[in-house]
Design a protein around this motif. Sequence first.
Motif, PDB file in Angstrom:
ATOM      1  N   PHE A   1       0.839  -1.198   0.000  1.00  0.00           N
ATOM      2  CA  PHE A   1       0.000   0.000   0.000  1.00  0.00           C
ATOM      3  C   PHE A   1       0.877   1.251   0.000  1.00  0.00           C
ATOM      4  CE2 PHE A   1      -1.652   3.562   2.401  1.00  0.00           C
ATOM      5  CZ  PHE A   1      -2.855   3.817   1.751  1.00  0.00           C
ATOM      6  N   LEU A   2       1.886   1.275   0.865  1.00  0.00           N
ATOM      7  CA  LEU A   2       2.767   2.444   0.950  1.00  0.00           C
ATOM      8  C   LEU A   2       3.468   2.711  -0.380  1.00  0.00           C
ATOM      9  CD1 LEU A   2       4.246   1.826   4.506  1.00  0.00           C
ATOM     10  CD2 LEU A   2       2.663   3.670   3.845  1.00  0.00           C
ATOM     11  N   ASN A   3       3.859   1.654  -1.084  1.00  0.00           N
ATOM     12  CA  ASN A   3       4.486   1.816  -2.406  1.00  0.00           C
ATOM     13  C   ASN A   3       3.512   2.442  -3.400  1.00  0.00           C
ATOM     14  OD1 ASN A   3       6.915   0.736  -1.566  1.00  0.00           O
ATOM     15  ND2 ASN A   3       6.416  -1.333  -2.239  1.00  0.00           N
ATOM     16  N   GLU A   4       2.262   1.973  -3.392  1.00  0.00           N
ATOM     17  CA  GLU A   4       1.246   2.526  -4.290  1.00  0.00           C
ATOM     18  C   GLU A   4       0.875   3.951  -3.886  1.00  0.00           C
ATOM     19  OE1 GLU A   4       0.032   1.221  -7.221  1.00  0.00           O
ATOM     20  OE2 GLU A   4       1.698  -0.149  -6.806  1.00  0.00           O
ATOM     21  N   PHE A   5       0.784   4.193  -2.578  1.00  0.00           N
ATOM     22  CA  PHE A   5       0.481   5.519  -2.049  1.00  0.00           C
ATOM     23  C   PHE A   5       1.516   6.523  -2.540  1.00  0.00           C
ATOM     24  CE2 PHE A   5       0.891   8.749   1.333  1.00  0.00           C
ATOM     25  CZ  PHE A   5      -0.427   9.177   1.438  1.00  0.00           C
ATOM     26  N   ASP A   6       2.766   6.106  -2.578  1.00  0.00           N
ATOM     27  CA  ASP A   6       3.860   6.966  -3.027  1.00  0.00           C
ATOM     28  C   ASP A   6       3.672   7.398  -4.487  1.00  0.00           C
ATOM     29  OD1 ASP A   6       6.395   8.272  -2.514  1.00  0.00           O
ATOM     30  OD2 ASP A   6       7.306   6.754  -3.812  1.00  0.00           O
ATOM     31  N   LYS A   7       3.015   6.567  -5.289  1.00  0.00           N
ATOM     32  CA  LYS A   7       2.833   6.851  -6.720  1.00  0.00           C
ATOM     33  C   LYS A   7       1.668   7.796  -7.004  1.00  0.00           C
ATOM     34  CE  LYS A   7       4.444   2.207  -7.844  1.00  0.00           C
ATOM     35  NZ  LYS A   7       4.016   0.898  -8.372  1.00  0.00           N
ATOM     36  N   ILE A   8       0.772   7.965  -6.024  1.00  0.00           N
ATOM     37  CA  ILE A   8      -0.406   8.808  -6.222  1.00  0.00           C
ATOM     38  C   ILE A   8      -0.017  10.268  -5.989  1.00  0.00           C
ATOM     39  CG2 ILE A   8      -2.760   9.301  -5.492  1.00  0.00           C
ATOM     40  CD1 ILE A   8      -2.849   6.508  -4.275  1.00  0.00           C
ATOM     41  N   ASP A   9      -0.544  11.144  -6.835  1.00  0.00           N
ATOM     42  CA  ASP A   9      -0.273  12.570  -6.681  1.00  0.00           C
ATOM     43  C   ASP A   9      -1.582  13.293  -6.394  1.00  0.00           C
ATOM     44  OD1 ASP A   9       1.134  14.979  -6.692  1.00  0.00           O
ATOM     45  OD2 ASP A   9       0.759  15.282  -8.832  1.00  0.00           O
ATOM     46  N   PHE A  10      -1.702  13.869  -5.195  1.00  0.00           N
ATOM     47  CA  PHE A  10      -2.894  14.656  -4.868  1.00  0.00           C
ATOM     48  C   PHE A  10      -2.534  15.687  -3.808  1.00  0.00           C
ATOM     49  CE2 PHE A  10      -2.993  10.880  -2.199  1.00  0.00           C
ATOM     50  CZ  PHE A  10      -3.286  11.365  -0.932  1.00  0.00           C
ATOM     51  N   ASP A  11      -3.338  16.749  -3.750  1.00  0.00           N
ATOM     52  CA  ASP A  11      -3.097  17.842  -2.801  1.00  0.00           C
ATOM     53  C   ASP A  11      -3.218  17.346  -1.362  1.00  0.00           C
ATOM     54  OD1 ASP A  11      -2.670  19.711  -4.769  1.00  0.00           O
ATOM     55  OD2 ASP A  11      -4.747  20.417  -4.803  1.00  0.00           O
ATOM     56  N   GLY A  12      -2.279  17.758  -0.530  1.00  0.00           N
ATOM     57  CA  GLY A  12      -2.323  17.427   0.889  1.00  0.00           C
ATOM     58  C   GLY A  12      -1.711  16.094   1.254  1.00  0.00           C
ATOM     59  N   LYS A  13      -1.205  15.370   0.277  1.00  0.00           N
ATOM     60  CA  LYS A  13      -0.649  14.032   0.531  1.00  0.00           C
ATOM     61  C   LYS A  13       0.464  14.065   1.573  1.00  0.00           C
ATOM     62  CE  LYS A  13       2.110  10.653  -1.937  1.00  0.00           C
ATOM     63  NZ  LYS A  13       2.545  10.207  -3.254  1.00  0.00           N
ATOM     64  N   GLU A  14       1.360  15.019   1.467  1.00  0.00           N
ATOM     65  CA  GLU A  14       2.518  15.076   2.365  1.00  0.00           C
ATOM     66  C   GLU A  14       2.120  15.353   3.816  1.00  0.00           C
ATOM     67  OE1 GLU A  14       5.562  14.182   1.351  1.00  0.00           O
ATOM     68  OE2 GLU A  14       4.737  13.896  -0.654  1.00  0.00           O
TER      69      GLU A  14
ATOM     70  N   THR B   1       9.040   2.194  10.327  1.00  0.00           N
ATOM     71  CA  THR B   1       9.534   3.475  10.827  1.00  0.00           C
ATOM     72  C   THR B   1      10.526   4.131   9.866  1.00  0.00           C
ATOM     73  OG1 THR B   1      11.183   2.323  12.181  1.00  0.00           O
ATOM     74  CG2 THR B   1       9.115   2.927  13.253  1.00  0.00           C
ATOM     75  N   GLU B   2      11.093   3.354   8.960  1.00  0.00           N
ATOM     76  CA  GLU B   2      11.998   3.918   7.957  1.00  0.00           C
ATOM     77  C   GLU B   2      11.242   4.497   6.761  1.00  0.00           C
ATOM     78  OE1 GLU B   2      14.620   0.654   7.106  1.00  0.00           O
ATOM     79  OE2 GLU B   2      15.953   1.155   8.765  1.00  0.00           O
ATOM     80  N   ASN B   3       9.941   4.189   6.650  1.00  0.00           N
ATOM     81  CA  ASN B   3       9.146   4.706   5.543  1.00  0.00           C
ATOM     82  C   ASN B   3       8.821   6.177   5.787  1.00  0.00           C
ATOM     83  OD1 ASN B   3       6.415   5.361   4.186  1.00  0.00           O
ATOM     84  ND2 ASN B   3       7.130   3.516   3.142  1.00  0.00           N
ATOM     85  N   LYS B   4       9.003   7.003   4.775  1.00  0.00           N
ATOM     86  CA  LYS B   4       8.826   8.449   4.951  1.00  0.00           C
ATOM     87  C   LYS B   4       7.398   8.854   5.287  1.00  0.00           C
ATOM     88  CE  LYS B   4       8.272   9.627   0.050  1.00  0.00           C
ATOM     89  NZ  LYS B   4       8.836  10.403  -1.055  1.00  0.00           N
ATOM     90  N   TYR B   5       6.423   8.001   5.005  1.00  0.00           N
ATOM     91  CA  TYR B   5       5.031   8.346   5.281  1.00  0.00           C
ATOM     92  C   TYR B   5       4.556   7.869   6.657  1.00  0.00           C
ATOM     93  CZ  TYR B   5       4.887   9.332   0.299  1.00  0.00           C
ATOM     94  OH  TYR B   5       5.148   9.838  -0.948  1.00  0.00           O
ATOM     95  N   VAL B   6       5.220   6.875   7.217  1.00  0.00           N
ATOM     96  CA  VAL B   6       4.774   6.287   8.483  1.00  0.00           C
ATOM     97  C   VAL B   6       5.316   7.088   9.657  1.00  0.00           C
ATOM     98  CG1 VAL B   6       4.798   4.235   9.950  1.00  0.00           C
ATOM     99  CG2 VAL B   6       4.579   3.988   7.475  1.00  0.00           C
ATOM    100  N   VAL B   7       4.393   7.572  10.481  1.00  0.00           N
ATOM    101  CA  VAL B   7       4.757   8.354  11.649  1.00  0.00           C
ATOM    102  C   VAL B   7       5.152   7.441  12.808  1.00  0.00           C
ATOM    103  CG1 VAL B   7       3.875  10.003  13.361  1.00  0.00           C
ATOM    104  CG2 VAL B   7       3.209  10.210  10.975  1.00  0.00           C
ATOM    105  N   GLN B   8       4.419   6.332  12.948  1.00  0.00           N
ATOM    106  CA  GLN B   8       4.676   5.449  14.082  1.00  0.00           C
ATOM    107  C   GLN B   8       4.105   4.063  13.821  1.00  0.00           C
ATOM    108  OE1 GLN B   8       3.687   7.310  17.784  1.00  0.00           O
ATOM    109  NE2 GLN B   8       3.614   5.385  18.903  1.00  0.00           N
ATOM    110  N   PHE B   9       4.749   3.046  14.380  1.00  0.00           N
ATOM    111  CA  PHE B   9       4.255   1.672  14.365  1.00  0.00           C
ATOM    112  C   PHE B   9       3.536   1.445  15.688  1.00  0.00           C
ATOM    113  CE2 PHE B   9       4.257  -2.846  15.023  1.00  0.00           C
ATOM    114  CZ  PHE B   9       4.215  -3.403  13.762  1.00  0.00           C
TER     115      PHE B   9
END
Length: 127
Positions: A71-84, A104-112
């Motif tokens: 999911f995180l890999n696919e999420f990275d490919k989507i472009d939309f406002d507010g994603k970051e 925790t090494e993934n740039k989108y994941v805040v916490q496990f």
Amino acid sequence: MPATYKNCLLIDDNYIDNFVTRRILESSNFVEAIAVRQSATEAIDALRDGSVKPDVIFLDLRMPLMNGFEFLNEFDKIDFDGKEAIKIFMLSSSLDPTDVKRSTENKYVVQFIHKPLTHKILEELGT
């Protein structure tokens, strides 16, 4: 007191886990609205078509067809406002240290977060 987040996307293939997590989120006033998707592919579709616009995502790790990391890999490919600005919390019963490290090494994941989600955990996240 206003909710910490406006819109939450809960992604988990387990109905019972979704029920419990949703109840905890609602009773803690952590979010105003909760959208539930029982597969990562459904969640990706909802994000792509804009039918779900979350501020925060609780993402299960172990799911059929597409797991949390996929999911995180696919999420990275989507472009939309507010994603970051979206905060993603990996919510899993996995005890594998590799999963925790990879999350925790993934740039989108805040916490496990280890399941189950609790009021105490949410209080700590809200501060």
